[in-house]
Design an enzyme around this catalytic site. Structure first.
Site, short mmCIF file in Angstrom:
data_model
loop_
_atom_site.label_atom_id
_atom_site.label_comp_id
_atom_site.label_asym_id
_atom_site.label_seq_id
_atom_site.Cartn_x
_atom_site.Cartn_y
_atom_site.Cartn_z
N HIS A 135 0.84 -1.21 0.00
CA HIS A 135 0.00 0.00 0.00
C HIS A 135 0.87 1.26 0.00
O HIS A 135 2.05 1.20 0.37
CB HIS A 135 -0.86 0.04 1.27
N CYS A 186 -1.91 -0.21 9.78
CA CYS A 186 -2.96 -1.14 9.31
C CYS A 186 -3.86 -1.63 10.44
O CYS A 186 -4.99 -2.05 10.20
CB CYS A 186 -2.33 -2.37 8.67
N1 GLY Z 1 -2.13 -9.28 4.76
C1 GLY Z 1 -2.63 -8.01 4.50
C2 GLY Z 1 -3.17 -7.94 3.12
O1 GLY Z 1 -2.61 -8.55 2.23
O2 GLY Z 1 -4.16 -7.31 2.88
#
Ligand code: GLY
Length: 274
Positions: free
Chosen positions: A182, A269
């Site tokens: 991200h 996250c």
């Molecule tokens: N493990 C986090 C994702 O791939 O969204």
């Protein structure tokens, strides 16, 4: 705080004596990692995460948020969603509204269902309906959004997102995510008009209005540092980045993240802050 099966009920940790004027965030939503977390998506190649150790590290994390005087809303583990503790991907929360995303990985689409009613208690709800977007691709700094175009967030999702946030006076810059899962895997706001980011992103014209702290090539994971109420939470074990962050003069808290790193996840996250 020990995270046990008994704790897998919605729990609220509330703190008093706040000075609201000094705070950008007063609440955080988190979800207890499930025993199924080892089945989640990852490209990390660092081995399978240990569920018990994951919950221990998660416990440290929510204790830090609580110590920073956030009200922490702890949602129960949901084994149907191995990545479900990475709640940041399910929504984007602003002072005026929350956008429920449409996560880009099929296995994660259903995670939003239980997040929406919780956020609806606090914010007007908007939704991404057709495109895809993970909240990990959305960095908000004041009235600006930097949105990563990534394997999880597509052009259609960004178009919908932009149409929503422009109604509220926000501006959107789109950043192509060249490495990492991200945008916020490597670009984060750390207070004092400063972005923590890698050398490649530092050259992007959208980031020109900010001072930069460059994350070294061997410490990219530390780029996922979390700014809360002028405190920084950063992964332990990244001494060069820690030394650079100290120059900002903010309080810095380090915490273990080995299990989250195995899951392609990090400190931002693990919560929705607002
Ligand atoms: N493990 C986090 C994702 O791939 O969204």
């Amino acid at each position: 705080m020990a995270i046990t099966a008994a704790c897998e009920q919605a729990t609220r940790i509330k703190n008093g004596n706040r000075d609201e004027r000094m705070k950008n965030f007063t609440n955080a939503i988190v979800r207890v990692p499930s025993n199924s977390c080892g089945n989640g998506l990852t490209t990390a190649n660092l081995g399978r995460p240990n569920a018990e150790q994951t919950r221990t590290q998660f416990g440290h994390y929510i204790n830090i948020l609580s110590d920073l005087e956030l009200t922490v809303i702890v949602l129960p583990a949901n084994p149907a969603f191995p990545d479900g503790h990475f709640v940041e991907d399910t929504a984007v929360v602003t002072p005026e509204f929350a956008i429920i995303t449409r996560p880009g990985a099929t296995s994660r689409e259903g995670e939003v269902v239980t997040i929406e009613p919780v956020l609806a208690r606090y914010r007007r709800i908007e939704r991404i309906r057709q495109g895809h977007m993970d909240g990990g691709d959305v960095l908000m700094v004041g009235k600006r959004f930097f949105v990563g175009l990534s394997n999880r967030t597509d052009q259609a999702g960004i178009r919908e997102f932009t149409a929503i946030v422009e109604k509220y006076g926000y501006r959107v810059d789109v950043i192509e995510v060249m490495a990492g899962l991200h945008l916020k895997s490597i670009v984060n706001f750390v207070g004092r008009n400063t972005l923590l980011l890698d050398a490649d992103n530092a050259g992007h014209p959208a980031f020109a209005d900010f001072d930069h702290i460059i994350v070294g090539q061997n410490e990219e994971y530390a780029g996922n540092t979390l700014w809360i109420n002028d405190n920084l939470i950063t992964p332990e074990g990244y001494p060069e980045t820690l030394a650079k962050l100290k120059q900002l003069g903010l309080k810095i808290i380090t915490t273990p993240t080995s299990e989250f790193k195995k899951m392609d996840g990090g400190l931002t996250c693990l919560s929705l802050r607002f």
